[in-house]
Structures are given as structure tokens and as C-alpha cells.
Design a protein around this motif. Structure first.
Motif, PDB file in Angstrom:
ATOM      1  N   LYS A 216       0.842  -1.209   0.000  1.00 58.29           N
ATOM      2  CA  LYS A 216       0.000   0.000   0.000  1.00 58.29           C
ATOM      3  C   LYS A 216       0.874   1.255   0.000  1.00 58.29           C
ATOM      4  CE  LYS A 216      -3.632  -2.016   2.842  1.00 58.29           C
ATOM      5  NZ  LYS A 216      -3.329  -2.604   4.138  1.00 58.29           N
ATOM      6  N   PRO A 217       0.350   2.379  -0.479  1.00 61.47           N
ATOM      7  CA  PRO A 217       1.119   3.631  -0.391  1.00 61.47           C
ATOM      8  C   PRO A 217       1.391   3.981   1.077  1.00 61.47           C
ATOM      9  CG  PRO A 217      -0.796   3.895  -1.814  1.00 61.47           C
ATOM     10  CD  PRO A 217      -0.937   2.560  -1.158  1.00 61.47           C
ATOM     11  N   ILE A 218       2.590   4.501   1.358  1.00 61.24           N
ATOM     12  CA  ILE A 218       2.954   4.898   2.722  1.00 61.24           C
ATOM     13  C   ILE A 218       3.151   6.410   2.734  1.00 61.24           C
ATOM     14  CG2 ILE A 218       4.599   4.553   4.609  1.00 61.24           C
ATOM     15  CD1 ILE A 218       5.533   2.006   3.128  1.00 61.24           C
ATOM     16  N   PHE A 219       2.533   7.067   3.720  1.00 63.96           N
ATOM     17  CA  PHE A 219       2.657   8.523   3.824  1.00 63.96           C
ATOM     18  C   PHE A 219       3.337   8.905   5.131  1.00 63.96           C
ATOM     19  CE2 PHE A 219      -0.706   7.843   0.824  1.00 63.96           C
ATOM     20  CZ  PHE A 219      -0.517   8.843  -0.125  1.00 63.96           C
ATOM     21  N   GLU A 220       4.231   9.878   5.067  1.00 63.29           N
ATOM     22  CA  GLU A 220       4.824  10.438   6.286  1.00 63.29           C
ATOM     23  C   GLU A 220       4.633  11.934   6.226  1.00 63.29           C
ATOM     24  OE1 GLU A 220       8.276   7.662   7.628  1.00 63.29           O
ATOM     25  OE2 GLU A 220       9.039   9.712   7.768  1.00 63.29           O
ATOM     26  N   ASP A 221       3.979  12.484   7.250  1.00 61.29           N
ATOM     27  CA  ASP A 221       3.658  13.918   7.255  1.00 61.29           C
ATOM     28  C   ASP A 221       2.979  14.342   5.953  1.00 61.29           C
ATOM     29  OD1 ASP A 221       4.832  14.125   9.773  1.00 61.29           O
ATOM     30  OD2 ASP A 221       6.808  14.524   8.908  1.00 61.29           O
ATOM     31  N   GLY A 222       2.089  13.476   5.453  1.00 59.08           N
ATOM     32  CA  GLY A 222       1.319  13.833   4.267  1.00 59.08           C
ATOM     33  C   GLY A 222       2.054  13.644   2.951  1.00 59.08           C
ATOM     34  N   VAL A 223       3.322  13.205   3.005  1.00 61.55           N
ATOM     35  CA  VAL A 223       4.086  13.028   1.767  1.00 61.55           C
ATOM     36  C   VAL A 223       4.228  11.535   1.482  1.00 61.55           C
ATOM     37  CG1 VAL A 223       6.288  13.470   0.590  1.00 61.55           C
ATOM     38  CG2 VAL A 223       5.426  15.099   2.293  1.00 61.55           C
ATOM     39  N   ARG A 224       3.916  11.122   0.259  1.00 61.10           N
ATOM     40  CA  ARG A 224       4.050   9.701  -0.086  1.00 61.10           C
ATOM     41  C   ARG A 224       5.528   9.307  -0.201  1.00 61.10           C
ATOM     42  NH1 ARG A 224       1.513   5.875  -4.860  1.00 61.10           N
ATOM     43  NH2 ARG A 224       2.466   3.994  -4.005  1.00 61.10           N
ATOM     44  N   LEU A 225       5.879   8.200   0.484  1.00 62.93           N
ATOM     45  CA  LEU A 225       7.260   7.726   0.397  1.00 62.93           C
ATOM     46  C   LEU A 225       7.476   7.052  -0.951  1.00 62.93           C
ATOM     47  CD1 LEU A 225       7.972   6.109   3.898  1.00 62.93           C
ATOM     48  CD2 LEU A 225       8.035   8.517   3.219  1.00 62.93           C
ATOM     49  N   THR A 226       8.584   7.392  -1.594  1.00 59.50           N
ATOM     50  CA  THR A 226       8.943   6.751  -2.854  1.00 59.50           C
ATOM     51  C   THR A 226      10.354   6.162  -2.758  1.00 59.50           C
ATOM     52  OG1 THR A 226       9.695   8.882  -3.756  1.00 59.50           O
ATOM     53  CG2 THR A 226       7.440   8.194  -4.287  1.00 59.50           C
ATOM     54  N   ASP A 227      11.359   7.038  -2.614  1.00 64.54           N
ATOM     55  CA  ASP A 227      12.746   6.576  -2.699  1.00 64.54           C
ATOM     56  C   ASP A 227      13.347   6.267  -1.321  1.00 64.54           C
ATOM     57  OD1 ASP A 227      12.300   7.260  -5.312  1.00 64.54           O
ATOM     58  OD2 ASP A 227      13.417   9.158  -5.174  1.00 64.54           O
ATOM     59  N   MET A 228      14.271   5.323  -1.324  1.00 63.05           N
ATOM     60  CA  MET A 228      15.029   4.994  -0.117  1.00 63.05           C
ATOM     61  C   MET A 228      16.453   5.520  -0.263  1.00 63.05           C
ATOM     62  SD  MET A 228      15.313   2.585   2.605  1.00 63.05           S
ATOM     63  CE  MET A 228      15.016   0.850   2.406  1.00 63.05           C
ATOM     64  N   ALA A 229      16.908   6.291   0.750  1.00 59.13           N
ATOM     65  CA  ALA A 229      18.306   6.743   0.759  1.00 59.13           C
ATOM     66  C   ALA A 229      19.133   5.703   1.500  1.00 59.13           C
ATOM     67  CB  ALA A 229      18.412   8.089   1.470  1.00 59.13           C
TER      68      ALA A 229
END
Ligand code: COA
Length: 151
Positions: free
Chosen positions: A131-144
Motif C-alpha cells: 500500500k502507499p505509505i505517507f509520512e507527514d502527508g508526503v508519499r514515500l517513494t525513494d530509499m536513501a
């Protein structure tokens, strides 16, 4: 403060791990091949980190989490230092950790501890989660991805 290596029969603190990872299925992909270290307070686990052996030389901190009531007290930084020393004791010469590319607090803790950015896993949170994951309203996409040499 000290950490304890969780033994085979000890229950895995999934409730804490879920602060660092969104889905049990994602945790299950690494947890049973990893060493789990915990910090306890009055018999309750308040901090956890997970060391996963990628190969002979490199270990990855797959998860690190502190109970919300105990955050910002230095426990996370202590566990990072502990992870370095445990990895060193187990003959690893490189430690890596991944975090959402937008996670300011985590990035700053890791960089202050001497980790440096070496890769961006594009669309990691889209590809590897159901499922899409959101943090502070921003969708997580990339992993650093960050690394630290231990020698
Ligand atoms: N941006 C940047 N820095 C921030 C911040 C923010 N929004 N909020 C706090 N910080 C800084 C503090 O100033 C402190 O640094 P300093 O001591 O140099 O001033 C540091 O972050 C906090 O260190 P510490 O108290 O050791 O962290 P912690 O015990 O809260 O543990 C986490 C850190 C990330 C493990 C903890 O917050 C946590 O469990 N978060 C939820 C799970 C998670 O995201 N895990 C990581 C997955 S990649």
C-alpha cells in the motif's frame, strides 16, 4: 544503558519494529536471519535495532526504533553506536542503513553519526510495499542508503 541480544525463544517486539517499518510482511523478509538487540526499562522493551548480514563484510541495520515516550533522549544515537560496535565485534567492516529519502530526522542522526549517502533506491517504497505509505502527508517513494566504514 546497555543492549541485550534477543534469544531464539524471546518474543520479537513487532510493535516497536512497526514504528520503523510499515508492514509485517516486510519485517518477515529479514527478521529471522538477523540479530535483534533491545534496550529495556523496568522489564519493558523500549528500543530495538536489527542487524542483518548482507555478506561477509557488510551488515545492514534493517530497523531501529525507540518507543514514542522515550524518543529524543539519546537512545537512538546510543543504539547506532552500539550497532557499530556489535558489527565490528562480528568482523564486519561496513555498516549500511536505509531510510526514506524525505526522513529529515533519521538522515540527520545517521549523518551526524558518520554515515554517508551512497545510493538512492528509486521507488523502493512503491515497489516493495503493498500500500502507499505517507509520512507527514508526503508519499514515500525513494530509499536513501547510507554507509559507514568500521575500520
Ligand atoms: N529533524 C532533524 N533532526 C531532528 C528532528 C528533526 N525533525 N527531530 C529530532 N532531531 C534530532 C535531535 O535534535 C537529536 O539530535 P542531537 O542530539 O544532535 O540534537 C536527534 O535527532 C535525536 O537523537 P535520539 O534522541 O538519539 O533519537 P531517538 O532516541 O528518538 O531515536 C529514532 C531516533 C529514529 C530511532 C526514533 O525517533 C524512532 O524510533 N523513530 C520511529 C522509527 C523510525 O523512523 N526508525 C528509523 C527507520 S529508518
Amino acid at each position: 544503558m546497555e543492549t541485550r541480544l534477543l534469544q531464539k525463544d524471546d518474543p520479537i517486539p513487532y510493535h516497536l519494529l512497526l514504528l520503523a517499518d510499515e508492514e509485517i510482511q516486510a519485517i518477515e523478509r529479514y527478521i529471522h536471519q538477523s540479530a535483534i538487540y533491545v534496550i529495556e526499562d523496568a522489564g519493558q522493551i523500549i528500543g530495538v535495532y536489527v542487524l542483518y548480514p548482507i555478506d561477509k563484510h557488510t551488515a545492514e541495520i534493517k530497523a531501529i526504533a525507540v518507543n514514542e515516550h522515550f524518543q529524543n533522549l539519546g537512545i537512538g544515537k546510543f543504539m547506532l553506536r552500539d550497532a557499530e560496535s556489535k558489527a565490528r565485534d562480528n568482523s564486519f567492516c561496513k555498516l549500511v542503513i536505509g531510510t526514506p529519502a524525505i526522513a529529515q530526522k533519521q538522515l540527520s542522526i545517521y549523518q551526524k553519526a558518520g554515515f554517508e549517502l551512497y545510493d538512492i533506491k528509486k521507488d523502493f517504497f512503491i515497489t516493495h510495499y503493498t500500500k502507499p505509505i505517507f509520512e507527514d502527508g508526503v508519499r514515500l517513494t525513494d530509499m536513501a542508503m547510507l554507509k559507514k566504514m568500521l575500520i
